[in-house]
Design a protein around this motif. Structure first.
Motif, short mmCIF file in Angstrom:
data_model
loop_
_atom_site.label_atom_id
_atom_site.label_comp_id
_atom_site.label_asym_id
_atom_site.label_seq_id
_atom_site.Cartn_x
_atom_site.Cartn_y
_atom_site.Cartn_z
N ILE A 97 0.98 -1.25 0.17
CA ILE A 97 0.31 -0.14 0.22
C ILE A 97 0.87 0.92 0.47
O ILE A 97 1.62 1.25 1.30
N THR A 98 0.14 2.27 -0.48
CA THR A 98 1.44 3.54 -0.93
C THR A 98 1.14 4.13 -0.65
O THR A 98 0.00 4.71 -0.32
N VAL A 99 1.12 5.88 -0.56
CA VAL A 99 1.61 6.95 -0.06
C VAL A 99 0.75 7.27 -1.06
O VAL A 99 -1.05 8.04 -0.44
N ASP A 100 0.66 6.80 -2.54
CA ASP A 100 -0.85 7.86 -3.52
C ASP A 100 -2.13 6.94 -3.43
O ASP A 100 -3.22 7.32 -3.38
N ASP A 101 -2.47 5.20 -2.13
CA ASP A 101 -3.48 5.18 -2.15
C ASP A 101 -4.22 5.68 -1.16
O ASP A 101 -4.98 5.86 -0.93
N VAL A 102 -3.18 5.99 -0.13
CA VAL A 102 -3.99 6.48 0.68
C VAL A 102 -3.95 8.26 0.93
O VAL A 102 -5.57 7.88 1.01
N LYS A 103 -4.27 8.57 -0.17
CA LYS A 103 -4.36 10.16 -0.53
C LYS A 103 -5.78 9.43 -0.98
O LYS A 103 -6.52 10.91 -1.00
#
Length: 413
Positions: free
Chosen positions: A292-298
């Motif tokens: 899970i990436t920071v883009d997924d979090v955003k």
């Protein structure tokens, strides 16, 4: 990621976020149970903290620990509109049944005392159809825990329950959630009974959970209350524990977060377990693959925030009257003014809006252009509804983390 197997959904997985970083409290409870089992006096336990820090989950976990130790346990949630007798009688009924005492006569006697205690909840002259039946088969014991004086009755009741538990070398633990909502007279009686149990070395303890001002509630009731309880402050998780709370459930499903994603999740949640669970569930549903990436979090943030706005924040905001909502928004505005003043003062560290735990009531009045005394009814009503609390004289704070952020987002609605 598979939304059907979302490890952050309530009740899913083996590592609920609320228990990450709570090892100290669990260990302390185990020690208390072990000491009481050896006949040594011990204090009851009180968990204090804001909403969303996992007090109820921890309370349930401690109860499970007592069950594993073969104790009798019972639990109830205090309510402002309900006195102590009925819920406590039901909890003690459960606890006595769990003890497994071999002598039926002794058990029936204690159950009869519990029944007498419960039935004193109504006027003894009331008609039979108006009397509450606690569901206890044993006959009520006359002259024990039925005087009508809650303090006398509670001491007698817990003494008999403690004696029954001592006979079989076990203990009894009563778990009370939202303990700050108990009636003041009931709080006083509970403190007196806990004091008597400790003095008599009887194996009965109370494990309570409540908002941060609960110690002040207990102290106002009995001056010696600080000697009766072990106070454990349950707060937001430090970063390492929050990372474990996020990584643990993911790893159970053979997934993981990148370091940047963990940092972004911590920034969004502030380390509060309820938010970790809510944001974790949202990210899991939307992330296409591991890691899970920071883009997924955003991408997931707006959906998680929208769900919190309805279920966590909005449900509480809707309980307030228009005048109370005005007071709540003024609290948020007061925090903003304090943060801006600190930012303008280059000599000190600038606090974030969510780091301001309380504001002066005089500042709230200033924001509204009103006299502080005129706002007392709204403030007192919000306190009774559990939306705000006063940890110290002249200051007021939200019971819900990030509530100010939510109020600023809804604006002047």
């Amino acid at each position: 990621m598979d939304p059907i197997r979302n490890p952050y959904a309530p009740g899913a997985g083996q590592r609920p976020p609320e228990l990450a970083g709570r090892e100290e409290q669990i260990s302390t409870f185990d020690v208390v149970v072990a000491r009481i089992a050896k006949g040594r006096p011990e204090r009851s336990i009180v968990l204090i903290g804001l909403r969303g820090v996992g007090k109820t989950v921890l309370l349930n976990t401690l109860r499970s620990g007592a069950v594993r130790a073969h104790w009798g346990t019972g639990k109830f949630e205090a309510r402002p509109d309900q006195r102590l007798r009925r819920p406590l009688a039901s909890a003690l009924h459960t606890a006595v049944r769990e003890l497994g005492h071999p002598q039926d006569d002794d058990v029936d006697h204690v159950l009869g005392v519990i029944k007498s205690f419960a039935q004193r909840d109504v006027d003894p002259k009331a008609k039979l159809r108006d009397r509450w039946n606690p569901g206890i088969d044993a006959p009520a014991v006359t002259g024990r825990a039925d005087s009508g004086d809650i303090e006398i009755d509670l001491v007698e009741l817990l003494t008999d329950v403690g004696g029954l538990a001592a006979d079989v070398g076990k203990g009894v633990a009563i778990f009370i959630d939202e303990m700050q909502d108990l009636d003041p007279e009931d709080v006083s009686a509970l403190c007196a009974a806990c004091h008597e149990m400790s003095q008599s070395s009887l194996p009965v303890i109370v494990v309570g959970a409540g908002l941060p001002h609960l110690p002040a509630v207990l102290s106002a009731s009995k001056s010696y209350s600080e000697r009766l309880f072990r106070y454990a402050r349950i707060d937001r998780l430090p970063k390492d524990a929050a990372f474990r709370a996020l990584q643990g459930p993911a790893q159970e499903e053979d997934a993981e977060f990148t370091d940047d994603a963990l940092e972004a999740m911590y920034a969004a949640t502030g380390g509060y377990p309820y938010f970790i669970q809510a944001y974790g569930a949202g990210v899991w549903d939307l992330a296409p693959a591991s890691p899970i990436t920071v883009d997924d979090v955003k991408v997931a943030m707006p959906e998680a925030e929208a769900e919190l706005a309805v279920g966590f924040f909005g449900s509480r905001y809707e309980r307030a009257t228009p005048g109370e909502r005005e007071y709540l928004r003024a609290m948020a505005d007061a925090a903003t003014a304090i943060a801006e003043a600190a930012a303008a003062d280059e000599t000190g560290e600038t606090p974030g809006l969510d780091d301001i735990e309380s504001v002066p009531t005089s500042k709230v009045a200033e924001v509204l252009g009103r006299k502080p005394q005129s706002l007392s009814p709204a403030r007192d009503s919000l306190m009774k509804k559990g939306l705000v609390y006063s940890g110290e004289r002249g200051r007021i704070a939200f019971t819900v983390p990030h509530f100010g952020r939510y109020l600023r987002s809804v604006g002047g609605e």
